[in-house]
Design a protein around this motif. Structure first.
Motif, PDB file in Angstrom:
ATOM      1  N   ASP A  18       0.829  -1.205   0.000  1.00 29.54           N
ATOM      2  CA  ASP A  18       0.000   0.000   0.000  1.00 29.54           C
ATOM      3  C   ASP A  18       0.867   1.259   0.000  1.00 29.54           C
ATOM      4  O   ASP A  18       0.567   2.238  -0.703  1.00 29.54           O
ATOM      5  CB  ASP A  18      -0.927   0.004   1.216  1.00 29.54           C
ATOM      6  CG  ASP A  18      -2.021  -1.055   1.115  1.00 29.54           C
ATOM      7  OD1 ASP A  18      -2.279  -1.531  -0.003  1.00 29.54           O
ATOM      8  OD2 ASP A  18      -2.597  -1.406   2.160  1.00 29.54           O
ATOM      9  N   HIS A  21       2.426   1.714  -3.451  1.00 30.49           N
ATOM     10  CA  HIS A  21       1.443   2.274  -4.383  1.00 30.49           C
ATOM     11  C   HIS A  21       1.272   3.769  -4.147  1.00 30.49           C
ATOM     12  O   HIS A  21       1.186   4.567  -5.097  1.00 30.49           O
ATOM     13  CB  HIS A  21       0.107   1.558  -4.227  1.00 30.49           C
ATOM     14  CG  HIS A  21      -0.980   2.096  -5.114  1.00 30.49           C
ATOM     15  ND1 HIS A  21      -0.982   1.926  -6.482  1.00 30.49           N
ATOM     16  CD2 HIS A  21      -2.076   2.850  -4.823  1.00 30.49           C
ATOM     17  CE1 HIS A  21      -2.040   2.525  -6.995  1.00 30.49           C
ATOM     18  NE2 HIS A  21      -2.712   3.088  -6.009  1.00 30.49           N
ATOM     19  N   ALA A  22       1.252   4.182  -2.868  1.00 30.19           N
ATOM     20  CA  ALA A  22       1.096   5.595  -2.544  1.00 30.19           C
ATOM     21  C   ALA A  22       2.274   6.419  -3.047  1.00 30.19           C
ATOM     22  O   ALA A  22       2.100   7.562  -3.486  1.00 30.19           O
ATOM     23  CB  ALA A  22       0.941   5.761  -1.033  1.00 30.19           C
ATOM     24  N   ASP A  25       1.757   6.663  -6.866  1.00 30.09           N
ATOM     25  CA  ASP A  25       0.568   7.418  -7.290  1.00 30.09           C
ATOM     26  C   ASP A  25      -0.095   8.016  -6.050  1.00 30.09           C
ATOM     27  O   ASP A  25      -1.093   7.489  -5.543  1.00 30.09           O
ATOM     28  CB  ASP A  25      -0.394   6.482  -8.019  1.00 30.09           C
ATOM     29  CG  ASP A  25      -1.609   7.224  -8.576  1.00 30.09           C
ATOM     30  OD1 ASP A  25      -1.629   8.469  -8.522  1.00 30.09           O
ATOM     31  OD2 ASP A  25      -2.540   6.554  -9.060  1.00 30.09           O
ATOM     32  N   LEU A  27      -2.053  10.450  -5.364  1.00 26.84           N
ATOM     33  CA  LEU A  27      -3.445  10.889  -5.379  1.00 26.84           C
ATOM     34  C   LEU A  27      -4.430   9.741  -5.205  1.00 26.84           C
ATOM     35  O   LEU A  27      -5.608   9.982  -4.898  1.00 26.84           O
ATOM     36  CB  LEU A  27      -3.739  11.658  -6.667  1.00 26.84           C
ATOM     37  CG  LEU A  27      -2.973  12.979  -6.820  1.00 26.84           C
ATOM     38  CD1 LEU A  27      -3.318  13.657  -8.133  1.00 26.84           C
ATOM     39  CD2 LEU A  27      -3.252  13.908  -5.642  1.00 26.84           C
ATOM     40  N   SER A  28      -3.966   8.504  -5.376  1.00 24.98           N
ATOM     41  CA  SER A  28      -4.849   7.351  -5.135  1.00 24.98           C
ATOM     42  C   SER A  28      -4.425   6.587  -3.885  1.00 24.98           C
ATOM     43  O   SER A  28      -4.814   5.433  -3.695  1.00 24.98           O
ATOM     44  CB  SER A  28      -4.838   6.415  -6.352  1.00 24.98           C
ATOM     45  OG  SER A  28      -3.546   5.847  -6.535  1.00 24.98           O
ATOM     46  N   THR A  30      -4.063   5.003  -0.244  1.00 25.34           N
ATOM     47  CA  THR A  30      -5.008   4.526   0.765  1.00 25.34           C
ATOM     48  C   THR A  30      -4.380   4.494   2.155  1.00 25.34           C
ATOM     49  O   THR A  30      -5.038   4.112   3.124  1.00 25.34           O
ATOM     50  CB  THR A  30      -5.498   3.109   0.414  1.00 25.34           C
ATOM     51  OG1 THR A  30      -4.368   2.225   0.318  1.00 25.34           O
ATOM     52  CG2 THR A  30      -6.254   3.111  -0.911  1.00 25.34           C
TER      53      THR A  30
END
Length: 257
Positions: A18, A21-22, A25, A27-28, A30
């Motif tokens: 997670d 991924h942050a 990106d 802005l998406s 979590t």
């Protein structure tokens, strides 16, 4: 301002999907995300991080950046990646900037970047500490002996820990590389010329049996008090236990003599 796009890959390898991924990106995202950079300082919040990464993309293109991977040290919960960033410097000539990043997914500040700004600006810049020192931390083997000898400022003790072809590379790149006992003796004599050692206060230790990577705070050089500043060093040992290389990432400037 040097972002290494491979940093999220290290986060993935540590099980922080997670967070990885942050970082790719924001802005998406979590999960909360934060990092510390030598120029920008503390960066947190998805909007701020997204804007900073966009600036980084432009900066890498403008400076024709090529990233050379050096090595990664994996501990139980943390990784320390090392790279040399080749780019067009202030005068247009190509320079090689050593950069290290500590990836610590479980920490409140999960990404901490270390490098000197001198190759980029032509001068050192004082940086505030990133972490608090932990007096309970210890380095193992020759790395622990090396830190003790540097703290005390004893050149002979430091050089005796290196293999015959051992090397030291300073934070400004290969221009500060010393090889072998003679060059290392000259280097450490110069470093200790301010009247004593360079006591480093440990903040984290990441070891894999061969390499010891440690973040620190430096607030004294010889008999001179300095503004507290952060840094990172990586000490590599050979099969005989002697040090084969030391690489330093900080912007601490020696006091004037």
């Amino acid at each position: 301002m040097v972002w290494i796009p491979q940093i999220p890959d290290l986060v993935d390898r540590l099980g922080g999907a997670d967070l990885a991924h942050a970082l790719r990106d924001p802005l998406s995202a979590t999960v909360p995300v934060a990092l510390d950079d030598p120029e920008a300082g503390r960066i947190s919040g998805v909007g701020v991080l997204a804007a900073w990464l966009a600036v980084q993309d432009t900066w890498r293109a403008e400076h024709k950046v090529e990233i050379e991977e050096v090595v990664t040290t994996f501990g139980e919960r943390r990784a320390v990646g090392e790279w040399v960033v080749h780019l067009e410097g202030p005068e247009g000539a190509r320079v090689g900037l050593p950069v290290a990043a500590v990836v610590d997914p479980a920490a409140p500040l999960p990404v901490r970047i270390h490098h000197s700004r001198r190759p980029l600006l032509g001068r050192h810049v004082v940086r505030r500490p990133v972490l608090r020192p932990d007096p309970g931390l210890r380095l193992s083997g020759a790395a622990g002996a090396y830190k003790a000898a540097v703290d005390a400022g004893v050149t002979e003790a430091v050089v005796a820990l290196f293999a015959p072809d051992g090397t030291f590379r300073g934070p400004t790149g290969d221009g500060r590389r010393s090889v072998g006992a003679k060059e290392l003796t000259e280097l450490y004599d110069s470093l200790f010329a301010a009247g004593g050692g360079i006591p480093l206060k440990l903040c984290t230790v990441t070891e894999d049996g061969t390499r010891s990577a440690f973040e620190y705070v430096c607030d004294r050089w010889g008999g001179v008090e300095l503004p507290p500043q952060p840094g990172l060093a990586v000490c590599t040992r050979g099969g005989d236990g002697l040090i084969t290389s030391v690489r330093v990432y900080d912007d601490v400037q020696a006091p004037a003599r």
